[in-house]
Design a protein around this motif. Structure first.
Motif, PDB file in Angstrom:
ATOM      1  N   UNK A 170       0.812  -1.222   0.000  1.00  0.00           N
ATOM      2  CA  UNK A 170       0.000   0.000   0.000  1.00  0.00           C
ATOM      3  C   UNK A 170       0.840   1.264   0.000  1.00  0.00           C
ATOM      4  N   UNK A 171       2.031   1.210   0.593  1.00  0.00           N
ATOM      5  CA  UNK A 171       2.883   2.392   0.697  1.00  0.00           C
ATOM      6  C   UNK A 171       4.153   2.262  -0.135  1.00  0.00           C
ATOM      7  N   UNK A 172       4.167   1.266  -1.007  1.00  0.00           N
ATOM      8  CA  UNK A 172       5.375   1.032  -1.802  1.00  0.00           C
ATOM      9  C   UNK A 172       5.546   2.053  -2.915  1.00  0.00           C
ATOM     10  N   UNK A 174       3.117   5.175  -5.601  1.00  0.00           N
ATOM     11  CA  UNK A 174       1.867   5.845  -5.888  1.00  0.00           C
ATOM     12  C   UNK A 174       1.555   7.000  -4.956  1.00  0.00           C
ATOM     13  N   UNK A 175       0.295   7.439  -5.015  1.00  0.00           N
ATOM     14  CA  UNK A 175      -0.127   8.632  -4.302  1.00  0.00           C
ATOM     15  C   UNK A 175       0.000   8.483  -2.788  1.00  0.00           C
ATOM     16  N   UNK A 176      -0.327   7.312  -2.236  1.00  0.00           N
ATOM     17  CA  UNK A 176      -0.264   7.125  -0.787  1.00  0.00           C
ATOM     18  C   UNK A 176       1.162   7.296  -0.281  1.00  0.00           C
ATOM     19  N   UNK A 177       2.120   6.753  -1.016  1.00  0.00           N
ATOM     20  CA  UNK A 177       3.519   6.893  -0.604  1.00  0.00           C
ATOM     21  C   UNK A 177       3.950   8.357  -0.671  1.00  0.00           C
ATOM     22  N   UNK A 178       3.556   9.042  -1.754  1.00  0.00           N
ATOM     23  CA  UNK A 178       3.921  10.455  -1.899  1.00  0.00           C
ATOM     24  C   UNK A 178       3.335  11.285  -0.772  1.00  0.00           C
ATOM     25  N   UNK A 179       2.066  11.035  -0.433  1.00  0.00           N
ATOM     26  CA  UNK A 179       1.441  11.783   0.655  1.00  0.00           C
ATOM     27  C   UNK A 179       2.134  11.499   1.986  1.00  0.00           C
ATOM     28  N   UNK A 180       2.500  10.237   2.213  1.00  0.00           N
ATOM     29  CA  UNK A 180       3.182   9.881   3.454  1.00  0.00           C
ATOM     30  C   UNK A 180       4.517  10.616   3.557  1.00  0.00           C
ATOM     31  N   UNK A 181       5.286  10.595   2.464  1.00  0.00           N
ATOM     32  CA  UNK A 181       6.597  11.239   2.484  1.00  0.00           C
ATOM     33  C   UNK A 181       6.470  12.745   2.701  1.00  0.00           C
ATOM     34  N   UNK A 182       5.464  13.350   2.093  1.00  0.00           N
ATOM     35  CA  UNK A 182       5.281  14.793   2.275  1.00  0.00           C
ATOM     36  C   UNK A 182       4.817  15.116   3.686  1.00  0.00           C
ATOM     37  N   UNK A 183       4.033  14.220   4.276  1.00  0.00           N
ATOM     38  CA  UNK A 183       3.638  14.420   5.670  1.00  0.00           C
ATOM     39  C   UNK A 183       4.850  14.327   6.585  1.00  0.00           C
ATOM     40  N   UNK A 184       5.719  13.357   6.334  1.00  0.00           N
ATOM     41  CA  UNK A 184       6.920  13.208   7.157  1.00  0.00           C
ATOM     42  C   UNK A 184       7.856  14.403   6.987  1.00  0.00           C
ATOM     43  N   UNK A 185       7.949  14.906   5.748  1.00  0.00           N
ATOM     44  CA  UNK A 185       8.790  16.084   5.516  1.00  0.00           C
ATOM     45  C   UNK A 185       8.257  17.290   6.283  1.00  0.00           C
TER      46      UNK A 185
END
Length: 396
Positions: A170-172, A174-185
Motif C-alpha cells: 500500500x505504501x510502496x 503511488x499517491x499514498x507513498x507520496x502523501x506519506x513522504x510529504x507528511x513526514x517532511x
C-alpha cells in the motif's frame, strides 16, 4: 447540430462554458466568416473581418434564440450539444463538500494539534490532491492511521503496511507513498524528498525501514556482545564486516567499545584494514546517509564516545550534524575549517547549503571556496589519528 448550421457550434459551446462560470459574456476567438455573420445578425452590429476576438453578451444571444426558435438558450444548448447547464457546477459543489468532509475527518485526528499536520492538509488541498481523493471516492483515514502510529521501531515498510492497511504494498509507490513522504517532511520540517536516498532517510527518521536486509552498516573491529553477531565480530578481527538491520533486530546485541570512529566512505574502511588491520580502533562506515542499521547499532552503545566525520560537502555536513544531534556522546572528527583547508579541493559543491554548528565558520568558507573536500584527501591524517590513539587534534 440538428436544425442549426455548423456556425452555431463554437458559439453555443463558448456560451455554455460562460454559463457554467456564471459569466454574463463570452468570447469567440478567430471567428470564420459564417460565425462572424451570425454574430452580426444576433447583435445587429457589423463585425469587421479583421476582428480576432468577438465578445458577446449572453443576454443578447438568449433573446435572439427565443425570438428565432421559441426556446431559451439553456434548452437549445441541451438539445444541440447535450450539455446540461449547471451539471459541472453541481459536481464542483458536491466535490467541495466531499473535500470539506475529508478535511474535517482528518482534523479530528490527535495530530491536528500540530502545526505541521495543518500545513500538510493545507498543501494537499492547494495542490489538488484532496480533489483527486474526492473524485476517486477515497479519503485520508488509512494514511492518518499510519501517521498516528509513528514513529515506529525500525519496522519494515511492508510489515507496517500489512499491519495497518492490510496490504503489504500500500505504501510502496503511488499517491499514498507520496502523501506519506510529504507528511513526514512537514513533520520533520525539511524539504520534500527528491530521490530514493532522501526518501529512505526520511522513512527511517520515522522508524520505517524500506527493507531491513537492504539496510546495512559496514564495520571494522567493532566489539559486539550477544548471539551470533558477537561471535562473528570476534572472528572478523581485522576484516571489514557488514551487518544488516534484520540481524540486529533478531539478535539482541550491544557494543562494548568505549570509542567509535565514524566515516562516510568505504574506501576509508578498506585503507584502515590494510594499514592497521586488527590494531585499528573500532570503525563504522555510514556509506553516505546513515542507515537505520547504523543508528540501531550505535544505539546499543549509549556510553561510547563517538567521533563522527564525513565528506566536506553539504550532504556530509548534514550527516555529521544529525549524528551529533542524535547521539549526546558524539563529536566532530577532523571536521573543522582548518581540516577543510588542508584537504585537496574536489568537485564543485552542489545542493542546498547547510550550517555547521560545531564550527560556524566552516559553512561560509566552503560556500566561498565552492568546492568539496572528500574524505580520501585526508586519509593520511585519519590513519594517523587512529594509529596514535586519541590526540587532541583529532577532535577538531
Amino acid at each position: 447540430m440538428g436544425e442549426l448550421g455548423p456556425e452555431w457550434h463554437r458559439i453555443l459551446k463558448a456560451a455554455a462554458a460562460a454559463m457554467e462560470r456564471e459569466s454574463v459574456t463570452f468570447s469567440l476567438s478567430e471567428p470564420d466568416t459564417a460565425e462572424r455573420h451570425l454574430i452580426s445578425g444576433i447583435t445587429g452590429r457589423h463585425r469587421q473581418a479583421a476582428a480576432k476576438t468577438i465578445r458577446l453578451p449572453l443576454a443578447d444571444l438568449d433573446s435572439y434564440i427565443q425570438l428565432a426558435f421559441a426556446k431559451d438558450l439553456t434548452a437549445l444548448i441541451r438539445g444541440e450539444l447535450g450539455i446540461e447547464i449547471g451539471a459541472a457546477r453541481r459536481r464542483r459543489t458536491e466535490r467541495a463538500a466531499v473535500i470539506d468532509r475529508i478535511t474535517a475527518e482528518a482534523s479530528a485526528s490527535p495530530l491536528s494539534e500540530h502545526e505541521w499536520f495543518h500545513n500538510w492538509l493545507t498543501a494537499l488541498r492547494a495542490n489538488g490532491v484532496l480533489a483527486e481523493l474526492a473524485g476517486a471516492g477515497t479519503d485520508l483515514r488509512p494514511l492518518i492511521e499510519v501517521l498516528e502510529a509513528l514513529p515506529a521501531a525500525d519496522e519494515p515498510l511492508p510489515v507496517i503496511s500489512e499491519r495497518l492497511l492490510s496490504d503489504t504494498k500500500a505504501l510502496a509507490s503511488g499517491r499514498s507513498r507520496t502523501m506519506l513522504l510529504r507528511a513526514l517532511a512537514a513533520w520533520r520540517g525539511v524539504e520534500n524528498p527528491v530521490d530514493s536516498e532522501s526518501e529512505r532517510e526520511l522513512l527511517e527518521w520515522a522508524g520505517i525501514v524500506s527493507d531491513d536486509i537492504a539496510s546495512q552498516v559496514l564495520v571494522l573491529n567493532l566489539p559486539v556482545e550477544g548471539g551470533p553477531v558477537g561471535e562473528w565480530m570476534r572472528a572478523a578481527r581485522g576484516i571489514p564486516f557488514r551487518l544488516t538491520l534484520q540481524q540486529l533486530r533478531r539478535e539482541p546485541v550491544f557494543v562494548t567499545a568505549p570509542l567509535i570512529h565514524i566515516v562516510e566512505n568505504p574506501s576509508i574502511i578498506r585503507a584502515a584494514a590494510d594499514a592497521l588491520g586488527a590494531a585499528c580502533p573500532p570503525l563504522v562506515c555510514s556509506e553516505g546517509v546513515p542507515s537505520a542499521a547504523l543508528y540501531r547499532l550505535l544505539g546499543t552503545a549509549p556510553d561510547a564516545r563517538i567521533r563522527w566525520r564525513a565528506d566536506f560537502d553539504w550532504t556530509g555536513l548534514r550527516i555529521v550534524r544529525r549524528g551529533l544531534e542524535r547521539f549526546p556522546n558524539a563529536e566532530p572528527w577532523r571536521m573543522s575549517t582548518t581540516d577543510y583547508r588542508i584537504g585537496a579541493p574536489g568537485i564543485a559543491l552542489r545542493g542546498n547549503r547547510t550550517e555547521s554548528p560545531w564550527d560556524p565558520g566552516l559553512s561560509p568558507v566552503m560556500e566561498i571556496r565552492g568546492t568539496a573536500v572528500m574524505e580520501e584527501s585526508l586519509l593520511p591524517v585519519l590513519l594517523s589519528d587512529m594509529r596514535n590513539g586519541d590526540p587532541a587534534s583529532a577532535l577538531q
